[in-house]
Design a protein around this motif. Structure first.
Motif, PDB file in Angstrom:
ATOM      1  N   LEU A 249       0.830  -1.205   0.000  1.00 53.91           N
ATOM      2  CA  LEU A 249       0.000   0.000   0.000  1.00 53.91           C
ATOM      3  C   LEU A 249       0.865   1.256   0.000  1.00 53.91           C
ATOM      4  O   LEU A 249       0.558   2.234  -0.703  1.00 53.91           O
ATOM      5  CB  LEU A 249      -0.917  -0.006   1.228  1.00 53.91           C
ATOM      6  N   GLU A 250       1.932   1.239   0.770  1.00 56.27           N
ATOM      7  CA  GLU A 250       2.840   2.386   0.795  1.00 56.27           C
ATOM      8  C   GLU A 250       3.481   2.592  -0.569  1.00 56.27           C
ATOM      9  O   GLU A 250       3.704   3.721  -1.005  1.00 56.27           O
ATOM     10  CB  GLU A 250       3.897   2.197   1.876  1.00 56.27           C
ATOM     11  N   GLY A 251       3.777   1.477  -1.254  1.00 60.78           N
ATOM     12  CA  GLY A 251       4.332   1.577  -2.597  1.00 60.78           C
ATOM     13  C   GLY A 251       3.370   2.211  -3.584  1.00 60.78           C
ATOM     14  O   GLY A 251       3.789   2.810  -4.575  1.00 60.78           O
ATOM     15  N   LEU A 252       2.078   2.075  -3.303  1.00 61.82           N
ATOM     16  CA  LEU A 252       1.059   2.699  -4.156  1.00 61.82           C
ATOM     17  C   LEU A 252       0.812   4.154  -3.775  1.00 61.82           C
ATOM     18  O   LEU A 252      -0.001   4.833  -4.405  1.00 61.82           O
ATOM     19  CB  LEU A 252      -0.256   1.924  -4.042  1.00 61.82           C
ATOM     20  N   GLY A 253       1.489   4.602  -2.742  1.00 63.32           N
ATOM     21  CA  GLY A 253       1.314   5.984  -2.299  1.00 63.32           C
ATOM     22  C   GLY A 253       0.131   6.174  -1.386  1.00 63.32           C
ATOM     23  O   GLY A 253      -0.330   7.305  -1.178  1.00 63.32           O
ATOM     24  N   LEU A 254      -0.376   5.088  -0.801  1.00 59.95           N
ATOM     25  CA  LEU A 254      -1.514   5.169   0.109  1.00 59.95           C
ATOM     26  C   LEU A 254      -1.018   5.226   1.547  1.00 59.95           C
ATOM     27  O   LEU A 254      -0.077   4.529   1.914  1.00 59.95           O
ATOM     28  CB  LEU A 254      -2.434   3.962  -0.077  1.00 59.95           C
TER      29      LEU A 254
END
Length: 276
Positions: free
Chosen positions: A146-151
């Motif tokens: 999720l962090e990789g998706l910018g969330l």
């Protein structure tokens, strides 16, 4: 222990593995001169293998599971529980990056629902389910994904200790602490939804099912796909029986009806002790 015994038995009883084992026994019997026994076993096993691969047996078995609950979204949602099972733990651990599997729709739906219901709490439930690998807690990998998706990671809550569907429900309940009158959405694969709902009901937590990751109907024929569907379907039917017998599920084949016997104030009086 329940998980270890179950996975060990399933390794042998899994239809594909069992058929290969029977073929090996048949060939061994022929090699040892047991021609009558070996020949009959070889013919019978081959007939079953060919039938399961050519006929849409997997579809016939999967459809009752997938069509058990309609995919309907409530107007208001207070919380969302998404069950793990979307990450290939072996490849993820070996390659050092998150690798999604065929159930990735559980995660993509989680993101979409989090945006649709911005005020709802979102719980992802997934620990280390594999017993033959170094522990790979799926919730940790999903958080990184999720962090990789910018969330923002703080938008989601992560339950990272569960290894079975029963523990998914039990530990998520402890984390969510649902209150009377709240509406919680449960997201998992359509074929897995009946067993999951049975577990949540056994814990007196009525959730609204939102099935995803449908595998039927198929518009083509493939021996590999048909055998895969047979494996998935048989696993769920065996799981339904095992969970009901062990008391981890409230019903043999949970359906969309919500019996009052399994409700205690719409989430109130939740049983969160692993006594079942």
């Amino acid at each position: 222990m329940f998980m270890i015994v179950g996975k060990a038995l399933w390794l042998i009883a899994r239809p594909g593995n069992l058929l290969v084992l029977l073929l090996a026994i048949a060939l061994l019997a022929l090699a040892l001169g047991r021609r009558r026994f070996g020949g009959r076993l070889l013919v019978g096993t081959t007939a079953v293998l060919v039938s399961a691969g050519i006929l849409p047996l997997g579809t016939w078995l999967m459809q009752p599971l997938e069509e058990r609950f309609p995919a309907v979204l409530p107007a208001r949602v207070d919380g969302i529980v998404v069950l793990g099972g979307s990450i290939d733990a072996t490849i993820t651990e070996a390659r050092g990056q998150v690798t999604l599997n065929d159930s990735a729709e559980r995660l993509t739906t989680m993101v979409a629902l989090a945006q649709r219901y911005p005020d709802a709490r979102v719980i992802f439930s997934g620990g280390a389910a594999a017993v033959d690998l170094p522990p790979v807690r799926e919730a940790d990998r999903v958080s990184a994904w999720l962090e990789g998706l910018g969330l923002a990671a703080d938008r989601f809550l992560f339950e990272r200790d569960s290894a079975t569907t029963y523990e998914n429900a039990l530990f998520s309940a402890r984390l969510a602490q649902p209150k009377a009158g709240e509406t919680w959405l449960l997201v998992t694969s359509a074929f897995h939804m009946p067993r999951a709902i049975g577990v949540f009901r056994a814990l007196d937590w009525e959730v609204a099912p939102y099935p995803v990751d449908f595998r039927t109907p198929l518009d083509f024929y493939s021996v590999f796909v048909n055998l895969t569907l047979v494996d998935l379907a048989v696993k769920e039917y065996v799981g339904l029986i095992a969970y009901r017998v062990s008391g981890r599920s409230a019903e043999w084949f949970p359906g969309p009806a919500q019996p009052s016997a399994h409700r205690k104030g719409d989430g109130g009086g939740l049983q969160t002790s692993p006594s079942r």
